[in-house]
Design an enzyme around this catalytic site. Structure first.
Site, PDB file in Angstrom:
ATOM      1  N   LEU A 114      -0.585 -38.744  36.085  1.00 46.59           N
ATOM      2  CA  LEU A 114      -0.668 -38.203  34.730  1.00 46.59           C
ATOM      3  C   LEU A 114      -2.091 -38.413  34.193  1.00 46.59           C
ATOM      4  CD1 LEU A 114       2.740 -39.688  33.504  1.00 46.59           C
ATOM      5  CD2 LEU A 114       2.312 -37.379  34.361  1.00 46.59           C
TER       6      LEU A 114
ATOM      7  N   CYS B 181      -9.242 -35.407  32.148  1.00 50.06           N
ATOM      8  CA  CYS B 181      -9.922 -36.494  31.448  1.00 50.06           C
ATOM      9  C   CYS B 181      -9.777 -37.835  32.168  1.00 50.06           C
ATOM     10  CB  CYS B 181      -9.362 -36.580  30.030  1.00 50.06           C
ATOM     11  SG  CYS B 181      -9.963 -37.965  29.099  1.00 50.06           S
TER      12      CYS B 181
ATOM     13  N   SER C  94      -8.551 -26.804  31.888  1.00 48.75           N
ATOM     14  CA  SER C  94      -9.623 -25.934  32.378  1.00 48.75           C
ATOM     15  C   SER C  94     -10.046 -26.352  33.780  1.00 48.75           C
ATOM     16  CB  SER C  94     -10.819 -26.028  31.430  1.00 48.75           C
ATOM     17  OG  SER C  94     -11.306 -27.355  31.403  1.00 48.75           O
TER      18      SER C  94
ATOM     19  N   TYR D 135     -23.405 -31.169  29.276  1.00 46.87           N
ATOM     20  CA  TYR D 135     -22.793 -32.500  29.301  1.00 46.87           C
ATOM     21  C   TYR D 135     -22.743 -33.074  30.720  1.00 46.87           C
ATOM     22  CZ  TYR D 135     -20.582 -31.834  24.650  1.00 46.87           C
ATOM     23  OH  TYR D 135     -20.316 -31.646  23.322  1.00 46.87           O
TER      24      TYR D 135
ATOM     25  N   HIS E 130     -25.222 -57.203   8.960  1.00 46.74           N
ATOM     26  CA  HIS E 130     -26.577 -57.400   9.486  1.00 46.74           C
ATOM     27  C   HIS E 130     -26.564 -58.504  10.530  1.00 46.74           C
ATOM     28  CE1 HIS E 130     -30.908 -57.712   9.629  1.00 46.74           C
ATOM     29  NE2 HIS E 130     -30.769 -59.034   9.542  1.00 46.74           N
TER      30      HIS E 130
HETATM   31  P1  FAD Z   1      -6.630 -31.210  31.163  1.00 42.38           P
HETATM   32  O1  FAD Z   1      -7.091 -32.596  30.927  1.00 42.38           O
HETATM   33  O2  FAD Z   1      -7.449 -30.333  32.012  1.00 42.38           O
HETATM   34  O3  FAD Z   1      -5.144 -31.303  31.676  1.00 42.38           O
HETATM   35  C1  FAD Z   1      -4.450 -30.192  32.116  1.00 42.38           C
HETATM   36  C2  FAD Z   1      -3.400 -30.641  33.111  1.00 42.38           C
HETATM   37  O4  FAD Z   1      -2.531 -29.547  33.368  1.00 42.38           O
HETATM   38  C3  FAD Z   1      -3.971 -31.055  34.462  1.00 42.38           C
HETATM   39  O5  FAD Z   1      -3.525 -32.338  34.788  1.00 42.38           O
HETATM   40  C4  FAD Z   1      -3.441 -30.004  35.435  1.00 42.38           C
HETATM   41  O6  FAD Z   1      -3.177 -30.537  36.723  1.00 42.38           O
HETATM   42  C5  FAD Z   1      -2.157 -29.589  34.740  1.00 42.38           C
HETATM   43  N1  FAD Z   1      -1.692 -28.251  35.096  1.00 42.38           N
HETATM   44  C6  FAD Z   1      -2.391 -27.091  35.119  1.00 42.38           C
HETATM   45  N2  FAD Z   1      -1.607 -26.051  35.466  1.00 42.38           N
HETATM   46  C7  FAD Z   1      -0.379 -26.567  35.664  1.00 42.38           C
HETATM   47  C8  FAD Z   1       0.871 -25.999  36.039  1.00 42.38           C
HETATM   48  N3  FAD Z   1       1.025 -24.683  36.245  1.00 42.38           N
HETATM   49  N4  FAD Z   1       1.925 -26.823  36.181  1.00 42.38           N
HETATM   50  C9  FAD Z   1       1.822 -28.150  35.975  1.00 42.38           C
HETATM   51  N5  FAD Z   1       0.669 -28.740  35.601  1.00 42.38           N
HETATM   52  C10 FAD Z   1      -0.402 -27.955  35.447  1.00 42.38           C
HETATM   53  N6  FAD Z   1     -14.233 -34.797  27.093  1.00 42.38           N
HETATM   54  C11 FAD Z   1     -14.500 -35.733  26.168  1.00 42.38           C
HETATM   55  O7  FAD Z   1     -14.023 -35.612  25.034  1.00 42.38           O
HETATM   56  N7  FAD Z   1     -15.269 -36.833  26.451  1.00 42.38           N
HETATM   57  C12 FAD Z   1     -15.822 -37.020  27.669  1.00 42.38           C
HETATM   58  O8  FAD Z   1     -16.508 -38.023  27.884  1.00 42.38           O
HETATM   59  C13 FAD Z   1     -15.583 -36.046  28.669  1.00 42.38           C
HETATM   60  N8  FAD Z   1     -16.101 -36.199  29.896  1.00 42.38           N
HETATM   61  C14 FAD Z   1     -15.813 -35.265  30.865  1.00 42.38           C
HETATM   62  C15 FAD Z   1     -16.371 -35.449  32.129  1.00 42.38           C
HETATM   63  C16 FAD Z   1     -16.125 -34.532  33.125  1.00 42.38           C
HETATM   64  C17 FAD Z   1     -16.721 -34.746  34.488  1.00 42.38           C
HETATM   65  C18 FAD Z   1     -15.260 -33.420  32.864  1.00 42.38           C
HETATM   66  C19 FAD Z   1     -14.944 -32.437  33.949  1.00 42.38           C
HETATM   67  C20 FAD Z   1     -14.708 -33.227  31.611  1.00 42.38           C
HETATM   68  C21 FAD Z   1     -14.984 -34.159  30.585  1.00 42.38           C
HETATM   69  N9  FAD Z   1     -14.479 -34.001  29.304  1.00 42.38           N
HETATM   70  C22 FAD Z   1     -14.761 -34.933  28.341  1.00 42.38           C
HETATM   71  C23 FAD Z   1     -13.617 -32.855  28.944  1.00 42.38           C
HETATM   72  C24 FAD Z   1     -12.144 -33.273  28.956  1.00 42.38           C
HETATM   73  O9  FAD Z   1     -11.812 -33.790  30.217  1.00 42.38           O
HETATM   74  C25 FAD Z   1     -11.265 -32.088  28.622  1.00 42.38           C
HETATM   75  O10 FAD Z   1     -11.682 -31.502  27.405  1.00 42.38           O
HETATM   76  C26 FAD Z   1      -9.810 -32.525  28.469  1.00 42.38           C
HETATM   77  O11 FAD Z   1      -9.345 -33.124  29.658  1.00 42.38           O
HETATM   78  C27 FAD Z   1      -8.920 -31.324  28.120  1.00 42.38           C
HETATM   79  O12 FAD Z   1      -7.606 -31.761  27.987  1.00 42.38           O
HETATM   80  P2  FAD Z   1      -6.371 -30.791  28.235  1.00 42.38           P
HETATM   81  O13 FAD Z   1      -5.175 -31.636  28.000  1.00 42.38           O
HETATM   82  O14 FAD Z   1      -6.547 -29.548  27.479  1.00 42.38           O
HETATM   83  O15 FAD Z   1      -6.469 -30.377  29.772  1.00 42.38           O
HETATM   84  P1  NAD Z   2     -21.900 -27.127  29.416  1.00 40.45           P
HETATM   85  O1  NAD Z   2     -21.455 -25.899  28.749  1.00 40.45           O
HETATM   86  O2  NAD Z   2     -21.981 -28.379  28.635  1.00 40.45           O
HETATM   87  O3  NAD Z   2     -23.348 -26.896  30.056  1.00 40.45           O
HETATM   88  C1  NAD Z   2     -23.606 -25.874  30.979  1.00 40.45           C
HETATM   89  C2  NAD Z   2     -25.103 -25.614  31.036  1.00 40.45           C
HETATM   90  O4  NAD Z   2     -25.375 -24.786  32.153  1.00 40.45           O
HETATM   91  C3  NAD Z   2     -25.613 -24.889  29.800  1.00 40.45           C
HETATM   92  O5  NAD Z   2     -26.733 -25.572  29.281  1.00 40.45           O
HETATM   93  C4  NAD Z   2     -25.972 -23.503  30.343  1.00 40.45           C
HETATM   94  O6  NAD Z   2     -27.059 -22.916  29.637  1.00 40.45           O
HETATM   95  C5  NAD Z   2     -26.356 -23.817  31.794  1.00 40.45           C
HETATM   96  N1  NAD Z   2     -26.248 -22.697  32.746  1.00 40.45           N
HETATM   97  C6  NAD Z   2     -25.252 -21.779  32.839  1.00 40.45           C
HETATM   98  N2  NAD Z   2     -25.492 -20.931  33.880  1.00 40.45           N
HETATM   99  C7  NAD Z   2     -26.661 -21.317  34.469  1.00 40.45           C
HETATM  100  C8  NAD Z   2     -27.431 -20.869  35.586  1.00 40.45           C
HETATM  101  N3  NAD Z   2     -27.050 -19.808  36.324  1.00 40.45           N
HETATM  102  N4  NAD Z   2     -28.567 -21.515  35.902  1.00 40.45           N
HETATM  103  C9  NAD Z   2     -28.965 -22.592  35.170  1.00 40.45           C
HETATM  104  N5  NAD Z   2     -28.278 -23.074  34.098  1.00 40.45           N
HETATM  105  C10 NAD Z   2     -27.137 -22.451  33.756  1.00 40.45           C
HETATM  106  O7  NAD Z   2     -20.932 -27.279  30.680  1.00 40.45           O
HETATM  107  P2  NAD Z   2     -20.671 -28.502  31.680  1.00 40.45           P
HETATM  108  O8  NAD Z   2     -21.787 -29.482  31.629  1.00 40.45           O
HETATM  109  O9  NAD Z   2     -20.273 -27.872  32.969  1.00 40.45           O
HETATM  110  O10 NAD Z   2     -19.397 -29.190  31.044  1.00 40.45           O
HETATM  111  C11 NAD Z   2     -18.205 -28.428  30.825  1.00 40.45           C
HETATM  112  C12 NAD Z   2     -17.514 -28.893  29.595  1.00 40.45           C
HETATM  113  O11 NAD Z   2     -16.838 -30.121  29.837  1.00 40.45           O
HETATM  114  C13 NAD Z   2     -18.454 -29.194  28.430  1.00 40.45           C
HETATM  115  O12 NAD Z   2     -18.782 -28.026  27.707  1.00 40.45           O
HETATM  116  C14 NAD Z   2     -17.655 -30.149  27.621  1.00 40.45           C
HETATM  117  O13 NAD Z   2     -16.798 -29.409  26.800  1.00 40.45           O
HETATM  118  C15 NAD Z   2     -16.860 -30.909  28.659  1.00 40.45           C
HETATM  119  N6  NAD Z   2     -17.491 -32.220  28.925  1.00 40.45           N
HETATM  120  C16 NAD Z   2     -17.642 -33.098  27.893  1.00 40.45           C
HETATM  121  C17 NAD Z   2     -18.255 -34.320  28.110  1.00 40.45           C
HETATM  122  C18 NAD Z   2     -18.411 -35.269  26.958  1.00 40.45           C
HETATM  123  O14 NAD Z   2     -17.740 -35.082  25.953  1.00 40.45           O
HETATM  124  N7  NAD Z   2     -19.242 -36.294  27.062  1.00 40.45           N
HETATM  125  C19 NAD Z   2     -18.712 -34.657  29.365  1.00 40.45           C
HETATM  126  C20 NAD Z   2     -18.550 -33.745  30.396  1.00 40.45           C
HETATM  127  C21 NAD Z   2     -17.924 -32.527  30.162  1.00 40.45           C
END
Ligand code: FAD
Ligand code: NAD
Length: 469
Positions: free
Chosen positions: A40, A44, A148, A186, A448
């Protein structure tokens, strides 16, 4: 499991889905949550926020020990990176938290169903179970929370080894000699920082003229300078156009703004160009749930309902920033509305944090957005260089910027680049949630010496009366 009747079936156990399931159970609903992975917690907990932060924290400690301990008067003979141990700790952190969600499901009597769900009618969900066989769940309401997946580039397909998405970059079995990161958002900057700190040469290619495009421009520029100082080679206005993989080496072709072509050779490529909503196999078109053909997102009304009244959607699947806390808040609001309560998400006050070092945390509008909207505002800034605690920590990079309405003093945006900006931003979010003013922050007593005093000083600076600068 044969046919079962529920009040709510949640599809997806990410932060949106699992939090919604818990809140719905608290409100007295009989809830099932279907998840296709073995654990689960969704993106995230398994391959997103949590493992990336575990690696950011470990690599930060390594970097501090290597570069900064000496200044604190701490010396030691030899420093060695044990990458397998670092990765094992990350996996342990993930396991602890995903097991924790399982415990919370038990505690709240939520039925976890491990399998792939398909919406078979507006009030039923068919699940192909991971353990074999299938189940059909009848329900009053369905909540789509399937999140996503990485967007990728057609000419640079992920192979899980040489060209990877964020999940691949969370478990390289050795430090790459040269990692190319496509995209300075990000993921690119966070995971690029991790591998740079662990010793890789890291080159970031970004096609826009700035990093972190949505961030306040001044702070984005300061972050770029800081990351460049840390050794990340950042190329802006560089559009990746192709790549060829030969064994363990990749040659990435790119085009500069002036039209000239250039090539970069490396051993690993992380493609981090954004994420797209995941609806594959969910059966939405068959059952009649509308999906935006441009974005792949599921349109919802202010109560998170899709075009079908018994099906709602939240999180990365719908409009808005793809952030875990946004998904959580939507999950809670959605099921509270289903239970007849006044669930609500204030999209004006959703913070965002990039967990580089220094961290960049924001809430509300940037200076660029205020100018575009023609809002007259006053800006108060305070540098960490003048903050006692930052000095004691030897973490003086960055500043706090507060943007307040010129007429009413209401806080419209707060942008913090600095140590633990991720924690400091909470104060700004709370003040904005209560429609507070810069003066409210300025008149609030802050302990502070703390980093939070920089926020108070920035609030004082809105009126041109900061004490320490
Ligand atoms: P998800 O977390 O994507 O969960 C969706 C779930 O649905 C998954 O477990 C998937 O397996 C399941 N699922 C899909 N289709 C089906 C199906 N048909 N049947 C059953 N299950 C299914 N966000 C932050 O706020 N802070 C961060 O620091 C941050 N860091 C990130 C770092 C990375 C490397 C990545 C990739 C993302 C990060 N994010 C961060 C973004 C964050 O992970 C997502 O915004 C968040 O997980 C979205 O939550 P959600 O519940 O919409 O979907
Ligand atoms: P992002 O949207 O943050 O950044 C993608 C970057 O790629 C942009 O700056 C864009 O201009 C660039 N880009 C796109 N096509 C390109 C190309 N052909 N050549 C060069 N540059 C190109 O996307 P991400 O870093 O993949 O993260 C995906 C999402 O996951 C984020 O938008 C965020 O919502 C989430 N996320 C959040 C955190 C956090 O909250 N700390 C951490 C990781 C991911």
């Amino acid at each position: 499991m044969a046919h079962k009747q529920f009040d709510l079936v949640v599809i997806g156990a990410g932060p949106g889905g699992y939090v919604a399931a818990i809140r719905a159970a608290q409100l007295g609903m009989k809830v099932a949550c279907v998840e296709k992975s073995r654990t689960l917690g969704g993106t995230c907990l398994n391959v997103g926020c949590i493992p990336s932060k575990a690696m950011l924290d470990s690599s930060e400690l390594f970097h501090l020990a290597k570069e900064r301990f000496k200044k604190h008067g701490i010396q030691f003979e030899a420093l060695k990176l044990d990458l397998p141990a670092l990765l094992a700790r990350k996996d342990e952190v993930v396991k602890g938290l995903t097991d924790g969600v399982r415990y919370l499901f038990r505690k709240n009597k939520i039925e976890p169903v491990f399998g792939t769900a398909r919406v078979s009618s507006p009030q039923s969900v068919h699940v192909e179970l991971n353990e074999g066989g299938s189940a059909d769940l009848q329900t009053g309401h369905i909540l789509l929370a399937t999140g996503s997946e990485p967007a990728g580039l057609p000419f640079l397909p992920f192979d899980g080894r040489t060209v990877v998405d964020s999940t691949g970059a969370l478990s390289f079995d050795r430090v790459p000699d040269h990692l190319i990161v496509v995209g300075a958002g990000y993921i690119g900057l966070e995971l690029g920082s991790v591998w740079r700190r662990l010793g890789a040469r890291v080159t970031v290619l970004e096609f826009l003229p700035r990093i972190v495009p949505a961030a306040d421009q001044e702070l984005g520029e300061l972050l770029k300078r800081s990351l460049t100082k840390q050794g990340l080679e950042i190329h802006l206005e560089t559009r990746v156009t192709g790549a060829s993989v030969a064994g363990d080496r990749v040659t990435v072709s790119a085009q500069k703004k002036d039209g000239s072509n250039t090539e970069f050779a490396c051993s690993r490529v992380l493609v981090a160009v954004g994420r797209r909503p995941f609806t594959t196999g969910l059966g939405l078109s068959e059952v009649g749930v509308a999906v935006d053909p441009q974005t792949g997102r599921v349109p919802v009304d202010p109560h998170f309902r899709t075009n079908l009244p018994t099906i709602s959607a939240i999180g990365d699947l719908i409009e808005g920033p793809m952030l875990a806390h946004k998904a959580e808040d939507e999950g809670i609001a959605c099921v509270e509305i289903l239970a007849g309560k006044a669930g609500h998400v204030n999209y004006e006050t959703i913070p965002s944090v990039i967990y580089t070092w220094p961290e960049l945390a924001s809430v509300g509008l940037t200076e660029e957005q205020l100018k575009q909207r023609g809002v007259s505002y006053r800006a108060g800034k305070f540098p960490f260089l003048a903050n006692g605690r930052a000095k004691a920590m030897d973490e003086t990079e960055g500043l706090v910027k507060i943007l307040a309405d010129a007429a009413t003093d209401r806080v419209l945006g707060v942008h913090i680049l600095g140590p633990r900006a991720s924690e400091l931003i909470a104060e700004a979010v709370a003040v904005m949630e209560f429609a507070g003013s810069a003066e409210d922050i300025a008149r609030t007593c802050h302990a502070h010496p703390t980093l939070s005093e920089a926020t108070r000083e920035a609030a004082l600076a809105v009126e041109g009366r900061a004490i320490h600068s």
